[in-house]
Design a protein around this motif. Structure first.
Motif, PDB file in Angstrom:
ATOM      1  N   LEU A 115      46.200  43.877  47.152  1.00 52.12           N
ATOM      2  CA  LEU A 115      46.255  42.586  46.474  1.00 52.12           C
ATOM      3  C   LEU A 115      47.026  42.703  45.165  1.00 52.12           C
ATOM      4  O   LEU A 115      46.858  43.667  44.416  1.00 52.12           O
ATOM      5  CB  LEU A 115      44.840  42.079  46.191  1.00 52.12           C
ATOM      6  N   PHE A 116      47.857  41.686  44.895  1.00 50.86           N
ATOM      7  CA  PHE A 116      48.676  41.664  43.686  1.00 50.86           C
ATOM      8  C   PHE A 116      48.697  40.261  43.084  1.00 50.86           C
ATOM      9  O   PHE A 116      48.420  39.282  43.765  1.00 50.86           O
ATOM     10  CB  PHE A 116      50.114  42.070  44.001  1.00 50.86           C
ATOM     11  N   VAL A 117      49.055  40.207  41.806  1.00 49.51           N
ATOM     12  CA  VAL A 117      49.321  38.942  41.131  1.00 49.51           C
ATOM     13  C   VAL A 117      50.750  38.973  40.629  1.00 49.51           C
ATOM     14  O   VAL A 117      51.215  39.993  40.100  1.00 49.51           O
ATOM     15  CB  VAL A 117      48.366  38.710  39.944  1.00 49.51           C
ATOM     16  N   ALA A 118      51.466  37.856  40.789  1.00 53.72           N
ATOM     17  CA  ALA A 118      52.796  37.680  40.207  1.00 53.72           C
ATOM     18  C   ALA A 118      52.828  36.299  39.570  1.00 53.72           C
ATOM     19  O   ALA A 118      52.738  35.279  40.270  1.00 53.72           O
ATOM     20  CB  ALA A 118      53.893  37.811  41.259  1.00 53.72           C
ATOM     21  N   ALA A 128      39.849  41.691  38.009  1.00 48.98           N
ATOM     22  CA  ALA A 128      40.956  42.619  37.722  1.00 48.98           C
ATOM     23  C   ALA A 128      40.921  43.852  38.613  1.00 48.98           C
ATOM     24  O   ALA A 128      41.970  44.341  39.056  1.00 48.98           O
ATOM     25  CB  ALA A 128      40.932  43.026  36.250  1.00 48.98           C
ATOM     26  N   SER A 129      39.736  44.373  38.878  1.00 54.18           N
ATOM     27  CA  SER A 129      39.619  45.610  39.655  1.00 54.18           C
ATOM     28  C   SER A 129      40.012  45.437  41.116  1.00 54.18           C
ATOM     29  O   SER A 129      40.211  46.427  41.832  1.00 54.18           O
ATOM     30  CB  SER A 129      38.181  46.135  39.580  1.00 54.18           C
ATOM     31  N   LEU A 130      40.151  44.211  41.576  1.00 49.86           N
ATOM     32  CA  LEU A 130      40.504  43.962  42.974  1.00 49.86           C
ATOM     33  C   LEU A 130      42.001  44.083  43.229  1.00 49.86           C
ATOM     34  O   LEU A 130      42.433  44.186  44.379  1.00 49.86           O
ATOM     35  CB  LEU A 130      40.032  42.566  43.395  1.00 49.86           C
ATOM     36  N   PHE A 131      42.799  44.088  42.157  1.00 46.96           N
ATOM     37  CA  PHE A 131      44.246  44.061  42.320  1.00 46.96           C
ATOM     38  C   PHE A 131      44.870  45.440  42.176  1.00 46.96           C
ATOM     39  O   PHE A 131      44.482  46.230  41.320  1.00 46.96           O
ATOM     40  CB  PHE A 131      44.871  43.100  41.306  1.00 46.96           C
TER      41      PHE A 131
END
Length: 227
Positions: free
Chosen positions: A118-121, A139-142
């Motif tokens: 999993l990522f955030v952009a 936060a720890s999931l990414f």
């Protein structure tokens, strides 16, 4: 690289505002404070634009947002607006303001347990994007949280390309881009990814998601999709 698992993704890249985070619950009071301070400091004395106008610009790069809602503003005013926005957003997050959309945390947890990276952009500022993830407990999931503010990218297409390169994500991996604005769809399509439009968000026009491969009205639908 893992082999595509019958339509399930190997990795999913998420936008933040309007996708994971229900931004208006934080941004409306922040908007008022930003323009009040700019007026007090003499940097922007025109009438403050409606908060809804700022919300409609989410997904754009910040400098483009300020140029859109503060026409004729100076570079100093726009830079100060960046500083104030981040300061007041972080203060609001620390105070518990803002909320994730329904079922975001548990859906991310399930995807993570299923072995999906999993990522955030996001086109937002680094401190804000990471601050939301940290303060809302996800936060720890990414595997990575990327922002235009950190990497100084010219577009979300470029930001996602940087993420893919850094994490060696390429064919034959199955990768999804999930977001609520046309910039998210463009970022996914521009990098050869499957695109999922979040139709539950309220900040953009419905037409912005017309080119997405699929649209969802509930975050939990991600667990059932096969693309």
């Amino acid at each position: 690289m893992t082999i595509e698992r019958q339509g399930r993704p190997d990795a999913v890249i998420f936008d933040m505002d309007g996708t994971l985070f229900e931004t208006d619950k934080l941004l409306i009071p922040v908007h008022e404070r930003v323009f009040r301070t700019l007026r007090e400091e003499g940097l922007y004395v025109e009438e403050a634009p409606p908060a809804e106008r700022l919300l409609s610009c989410l997904g754009m790069l910040l400098d483009d947002i300020w140029r859109e809602i503060m026409p004729g503003s100076s570079e100093a005013a726009r830079r100060r607006a960046d500083e104030l926005l981040l300061q007041y957003e972080l203060e609001g997050l620390l105070a518990g303001e803002g909320a994730l959309y329904p079922y975001v945390e548990e859906t991310l947890q399930q995807l993570k347990e299923d072995g999906v990276k999993l990522f955030v952009a996001s086109n937002g500022l680094e401190g804000y994007v990471k601050g939301v993830a940290e303060q809302k407990g996800i936060a720890s999931l990414f595997d990575g949280v990327y922002s235009a503010g950190e990497y100084n990218t010219a577009s979300k297409v470029d930001l996602v390309a940087r993420l893919l390169q850094d994490h060696h994500l390429d064919f034959p991996a199955s990768i999804w881009m999930v977001g609520d604005r046309s910039s998210d769809v463009e970022a996914g399509r521009g990098n050869g990814l499957k695109t999922i439009g979040c139709a539950y968000a309220r900040y953009g026009r419905a037409s912005e998601l017309e080119d997405a491969d699929v649209q969802i009205n509930d975050f939990r639908e991600l667990l059932e999709l096969r693309l």
